[in-house]
Design a protein around this motif. Structure first.
Motif, PDB file in Angstrom:
ATOM      1  N   PRO A   1      40.096  54.541  30.495  1.00 55.03           N
ATOM      2  CA  PRO A   1      38.992  55.416  30.878  1.00 55.03           C
ATOM      3  C   PRO A   1      38.908  56.638  29.974  1.00 55.03           C
ATOM      4  CG  PRO A   1      40.804  55.588  32.439  1.00 55.03           C
ATOM      5  CD  PRO A   1      41.124  54.441  31.543  1.00 55.03           C
ATOM      6  N   ASP A   2      37.682  57.112  29.764  1.00 56.27           N
ATOM      7  CA  ASP A   2      37.440  58.285  28.941  1.00 56.27           C
ATOM      8  C   ASP A   2      37.598  59.532  29.804  1.00 56.27           C
ATOM      9  OD1 ASP A   2      36.664  60.179  27.151  1.00 56.27           O
ATOM     10  OD2 ASP A   2      34.613  59.424  26.861  1.00 56.27           O
TER      11      ASP A   2
ATOM     12  N   SER B   1      37.027  62.514  29.201  1.00 51.98           N
ATOM     13  CA  SER B   1      35.942  63.502  29.082  1.00 51.98           C
ATOM     14  C   SER B   1      34.805  63.221  30.049  1.00 51.98           C
ATOM     15  CB  SER B   1      35.422  63.513  27.645  1.00 51.98           C
ATOM     16  OG  SER B   1      34.857  62.249  27.305  1.00 51.98           O
ATOM     17  N   ARG B   2      34.704  61.994  30.547  1.00 50.02           N
ATOM     18  CA  ARG B   2      33.634  61.632  31.475  1.00 50.02           C
ATOM     19  C   ARG B   2      34.084  61.725  32.930  1.00 50.02           C
ATOM     20  NH1 ARG B   2      31.134  56.012  29.633  1.00 50.02           N
ATOM     21  NH2 ARG B   2      29.714  56.636  31.321  1.00 50.02           N
ATOM     22  N   PHE B   3      35.317  62.094  33.140  1.00 48.11           N
ATOM     23  CA  PHE B   3      35.853  62.145  34.504  1.00 48.11           C
ATOM     24  C   PHE B   3      35.424  63.439  35.190  1.00 48.11           C
ATOM     25  CE2 PHE B   3      39.646  63.378  37.173  1.00 48.11           C
ATOM     26  CZ  PHE B   3      39.294  62.583  38.250  1.00 48.11           C
ATOM     27  N   GLU B   4      34.820  63.316  36.361  1.00 53.82           N
ATOM     28  CA  GLU B   4      34.415  64.461  37.165  1.00 53.82           C
ATOM     29  C   GLU B   4      35.260  64.477  38.436  1.00 53.82           C
ATOM     30  OE1 GLU B   4      32.433  66.811  36.432  1.00 53.82           O
ATOM     31  OE2 GLU B   4      31.596  66.024  34.565  1.00 53.82           O
TER      32      GLU B   4
ATOM     33  N   SER C   1      33.695  65.072  41.962  1.00 54.99           N
ATOM     34  CA  SER C   1      32.638  64.164  42.407  1.00 54.99           C
ATOM     35  C   SER C   1      33.028  63.408  43.668  1.00 54.99           C
ATOM     36  CB  SER C   1      32.290  63.163  41.298  1.00 54.99           C
ATOM     37  OG  SER C   1      31.745  63.817  40.175  1.00 54.99           O
TER      38      SER C   1
ATOM     39  N   GLN D   1      32.289  53.275  39.709  1.00 61.86           N
ATOM     40  CA  GLN D   1      32.299  53.903  38.393  1.00 61.86           C
ATOM     41  C   GLN D   1      33.203  55.135  38.368  1.00 61.86           C
ATOM     42  OE1 GLN D   1      28.256  54.688  37.195  1.00 61.86           O
ATOM     43  NE2 GLN D   1      27.656  52.520  37.239  1.00 61.86           N
ATOM     44  N   TRP D   2      33.140  55.936  39.439  1.00 60.70           N
ATOM     45  CA  TRP D   2      34.017  57.118  39.483  1.00 60.70           C
ATOM     46  C   TRP D   2      35.478  56.698  39.515  1.00 60.70           C
ATOM     47  CZ3 TRP D   2      37.797  58.793  42.813  1.00 60.70           C
ATOM     48  CH2 TRP D   2      38.275  60.101  42.605  1.00 60.70           C
TER      49      TRP D   2
ATOM     50  N   SER E   1      36.820  55.622  36.269  1.00 60.40           N
ATOM     51  CA  SER E   1      36.857  56.656  35.236  1.00 60.40           C
ATOM     52  C   SER E   1      38.066  57.578  35.355  1.00 60.40           C
ATOM     53  CB  SER E   1      35.578  57.507  35.320  1.00 60.40           C
ATOM     54  OG  SER E   1      35.590  58.338  36.479  1.00 60.40           O
TER      55      SER E   1
END
Length: 593
Positions: free
Chosen positions: A228-229, A231-234, A237, A478-479, A482
């Protein structure tokens, strides 16, 4: 009147004299007892079920023989007698051949138990060789003899059960020659035998094609998706997803894994050898469960620790969210996800966040402590076991009214997803405590019967999950995918950024379980079909039990759990995680308990 009284006295005296004669004849040596004035006071004891249990040893096998004699009633001059011979121990060949005679001897459960446990003392190839040799020399004078027909029926029963429950045994042979030799020897006088022969030939054809065209049947389980990237992890969320939805999605993942679990992969003799050279692919279904357990625990850690700039009140909302998710998992009888969340919240990086726990809602902390108590090791995890026994076959979870389970669809029955570590604990300790072979070298099949009792519980719980229906929520999936994997050092480093080390936590505000040692992650990675993702490991209850057990017992099964009597030597490990004195630890994986 006098005459009648005299007759009564005479009759009483006669009965008393007759009873004394019976007593002296059949019960010699019995102390003299004062007779009652009336024979109506006599009490007779007649057992309704008499059974005798003895052991009989023949060439290469020991049977436990049970002979039962039941009361036949007043009109039956002879009492019916039943006799059953259960195999207790024997040589490898005798155990395999007993498959063909177990029903006629009254050992009706032998086939199921053998097929569930034989991999701990022999191999599929060896079993097929012994059975094929026997089929080449069947008993009886001709095909129509009663002995031959009974034998053929037993052969069909054994292979039909084997193909239905464990078809992977045949597909993993690699070489089709054994199946090609076996198929023509199957009985020719029934449609069931013809169906078995056709199924075996189809598998042999698949094996031949796989040998000629290996690329067309390449195992896809070794395919790994890119990491997983980060930088895209929130992290925050997760607050936007309802706790019920998160628990539903986690239960979906856990249920699918649990249904695919192969029960015999949990056997102590197989699981304890999983890290030996050349056995990297064994117990893959258990490894998959462990990967999910560690992935969820890592998600809890990452979401709570990654946003280091959050205020303690905001981070407290994340803890409350995961406590609510754990509650919803409990309501869905998803004990695996429940324990993964609890383990993550009990881990050192989160446990030490004093200010965050202070700002966490007191009611949420109280509920969290109640959920933690479910997995207390008191009395050998008695609460977990009792709860699993109580709800294992129930339609819905038994919850207090204060638990919020209004989001659960009550129209559908819920399966129970257990924390697999309880069964692995029992099977590992059973493998350690009971000998594989008797003093004369015979394989101890009584041990396999005891192991099967645990495997049967797993299969019963699996059956409760097979009809569960779930829908996938793409946003949460998706979350979840990630979430970056945090190493032990990274987790502690983030925790230290949030709150500097060295400040004690106030009593009553933080979890009661404190993790004081975590092994080096590089020695704890799990390989599943060639994939070696980094996994965050958590303490397993079985390790404490086995550490104590090794003080009293020595067995190959214990030594295979990677006992290490030295403290960690990793220089990057924070001082707060390193014990001051050497302690005994095992290679840890959260679900291997």
């Amino acid at each position: 009147m006098r005459r009648n009284g005299g007759n009564e006295n005479a009759i009483s005296a006669f009965i008393l004299k007759f009873s004394r004669k019976l007593r002296d004849r059949y019960l010699p040596g019995l102390a003299e007892v004062k007779a009652e004035p009336s024979p109506m006071k006599t009490t007779w004891y007649c057992p309704l079920d008499l059974s005798t249990v003895v052991e009989e040893e023949e060439d290469g096998v020991i049977y436990t023989v049970v002979v039962k004699q039941q009361h036949g009633g007043p009109s039956s001059p002879m009492s019916p007698v039943s006799r059953s011979q259960c195999l207790k121990a024997g040589t490898e060949e005798k155990l395999v051949l007993h498959l063909l005679h177990s029903f006629s001897l009254g050992d009706s459960s032998f086939i199921t138990i053998f097929l569930s446990t034989y991999r701990s003392f022999t191999s599929t190839k060896r079993v097929l060789d012994i059975l094929t040799d026997r089929l080449e020399n069947p008993p009886g004078d001709n095909e129509r003899s009663h002995m031959r027909q009974s034998f053929n029926k037993a052969v069909c029963t054994v292979f039909s059960t084997w193909l239905s429950e464990y078809p992977e045994d045949f597909r993993s042979l690699g070489d089709p020659s054994r199946l090609l030799r076996l198929a023509p020897l199957l009985p020719q006088d029934s449609s069931s035998a013809a169906d078995l022969r056709a199924r075996l030939l189809r598998i042999a054809e698949e094996l031949s094609e796989k040998a000629l065209l290996p690329d067309s049947h390449k195992d896809q389980t070794g395919f790994t998706s890119p990491p997983p990237d980060a930088s895209r992890f929130e992290p925050t969320s997760v607050l936007g997803f309802p706790a019920a939805l998160v628990a539903e999605q986690l239960t979906k993942i856990e249920t699918e894994l649990f249904v695919r679990l192969v029960p015999y992969h949990c056997l102590g003799s197989l699981w304890s050898q999983r890290d030996k050279k050349g056995r990297e692919g064994v117990c893959w279904s258990v490894r998959a469960t462990i990967r999910q357990f560690n992935k969820l625990a890592n998600a809890v850690l990452a979401s709570c620790l990654w946003p280091t700039k959050l205020r303690s009140q905001q981070r407290a909302r994340l803890l409350e969210k995961w406590i609510s998710v754990a509650e919803e998992c409990r309501a869905r009888k998803n004990f695996s996800s429940l324990y993964a969340i609890v383990s993550a919240l009990q881990s050192n990086p989160i446990h030490r966040l004093r200010k965050t726990w202070q700002d966490t809602d007191r009611e949420a902390v109280r509920r969290y402590e109640e959920l933690s108590d479910i997995f207390s090791d008191k009395d050998n995890y008695s609460q977990s076991r009792e709860l699993l026994k109580e709800e294992g076959t129930s339609k819905f979870a038994n919850l207090d009214n204060r638990l919020n389970n209004k989001h659960i669809n009550r129209s559908n029955a819920q399966g129970t997803v257990p924390y697999l570590g309880i069964f692995l604990t029992d099977l590992t300790m059973l493998d350690t405590a009971v000998k594989d072979r008797l003093d004369n070298g015979y394989i101890n099949f009584d041990k396999r019967r005891r192991e099967f009792e645990v495997l049967a519980q797993i299969r019963l719980l699996q059956s409760s999950c097979k009809n569960c229906v779930f829908t996938t929520d793409e946003a949460f999936t998706q979350w979840y995918q990630s979430v970056p994997t945090l190493t032990e050092e990274e987790s502690y480093g983030l925790s230290s950024e949030i709150e500097a080390p060295g400040e004690p936590s106030p009593r009553g505000l933080t979890p009661t379980v404190i993790i004081t040692q975590c092994p080096d992650l590089s020695t704890s990675r799990i390989s599943l079909a060639g994939d070696s993702d980094s996994l965050f490991d958590f303490p397993s209850p079985v390790n404490n039990l086995l550490s104590k057990l090794t003080k009293h017992m020595k067995s190959p099964s214990v030594s295979c759990l990677d006992v290490d009597t030295s403290p960690p030597t990793n220089d990057s490990t924070p001082a707060a995680l390193t014990p001051s004195t050497p302690t005994k630890s095992h290679r840890r994986s959260a679900s291997c308990g």
